[in-house]
Design an enzyme around this catalytic site. Sequence first.
Site, PDB file in Angstrom:
ATOM      1  CE  LYS A  99      -3.645   5.030   0.705  1.00 15.95           C
ATOM      2  NZ  LYS A  99      -2.226   4.626   1.135  1.00 15.95           N
ATOM      3  CE1 TYR A 106       0.923   7.758   2.588  1.00 13.41           C
ATOM      4  CE2 TYR A 106       1.341   5.431   1.872  1.00 13.41           C
ATOM      5  CZ  TYR A 106       0.740   6.530   2.418  1.00 13.41           C
ATOM      6  OH  TYR A 106      -0.623   6.098   2.955  1.00 13.41           O
ATOM      7  CG  ASP A 145      -1.630   1.282   1.462  1.00 13.64           C
ATOM      8  OD1 ASP A 145      -3.006   1.178   0.960  1.00 13.64           O
ATOM      9  OD2 ASP A 145      -1.407   2.338   1.751  1.00 13.64           O
ATOM     10  CG  HIS A 202      -4.210   9.842   0.360  1.00 13.90           C
ATOM     11  ND1 HIS A 202      -2.827   9.875   0.309  1.00 13.90           N
ATOM     12  CD2 HIS A 202      -4.136   9.736   1.731  1.00 13.90           C
ATOM     13  CE1 HIS A 202      -2.170   9.558   1.243  1.00 13.90           C
ATOM     14  NE2 HIS A 202      -3.132   9.422   2.213  1.00 13.90           N
TER      15      HIS A 202
END
Length: 297
Positions: free
Chosen positions: A81, A52, A47, A115
């Site tokens: 996401k 990120y 994931d 997200h």
Amino acid sequence: MDGLHSTITLNNGVKMPRFGLGVWKTDNRTSRDSVAAAIKNGYLAIDTARQYGNEQGTGAGIKLGLGQAGLKRSDLFVTTKLYNGEQGDYDQVSKAFENQLKDLGLDYVDLYLMHWPVDKTYIESYHAMEKLYREGKVRAIGVSNFDNDRMEKLLEEAEIIPAVNQMEFNPTNQEREILAFDQSHDIEMTAWSPLGGGESLTNPVIDALAKKYDRSAAQIILRWEWQRDIITVVKSTHEKRIIQNSQIFDFSLSDEDVQKINELDQGKRGLWYDDFQWHNSNGKVANGIDQWPDTRK
Ligand code: A2P
């Protein structure tokens, strides 16, 4: 028997592994190494997220790990996401998605999540995600960090019910109302920060259970989440812990001990809408990671 290969069937029939590795707050290089180590050690779900900033490293780790484990892409379940700052109409979302695929080095993802529900754009963005799903570019779509009000509004507008709502879920934050609402709509909850960002590991109740079962605190919490039927993505950047976290299938907590952890709930979220701004003063969606303070730190 239960294990890393155990799956749950999502509301569109796609099977998703119930346990995987997450890579929040991990740079590209570290993501590559932890993703490769996880796959080598039997993890089948990974994931990540645009936000990120490590999709390239994650993609490199997937390639490396699949090679080392002798597995095919289709053996793995990859989630990423849609970034807040890239929400919008179909053109914008599909462009963002194509860039994500490129960075991941993949030609599809298994689960594409929104997200956060950016208030002005989440309905339009979700319709764009529905189109990506119909085009076969993602095997399932879902959301993350949706409270019940926003989920209700989304369900009124959506043509495809989200398969998943990924929420912060750990012993001190159990999101009871959201879990009940989502379950009643056949939406699976996935836990992010299942160890409370590491904070739950020092909880005295967890510590006592760790001694009782002769397991680590992390294993007690992850086993509890397993017995609560929550899909879990846990982060570790250390191979030993990646392995340890997956060794939760050869013991079980008594109902009484599951209940003891249930009672630790304080509704204590580490990160929520109020903690960062949706929009900069110029009206644009805030992009920077600095806009996402972790209030635990
Ligand atoms: P590290 O990456 O150094 O292993 P969460 O998934 O709830 O956000 O928690 C992740 C945090 O918990 C990370 O800081 C991770 O640190 C730490 N962690 C993960 N697994 C373990 C473990 N088995 N023992 C101790 N700390 C762990």
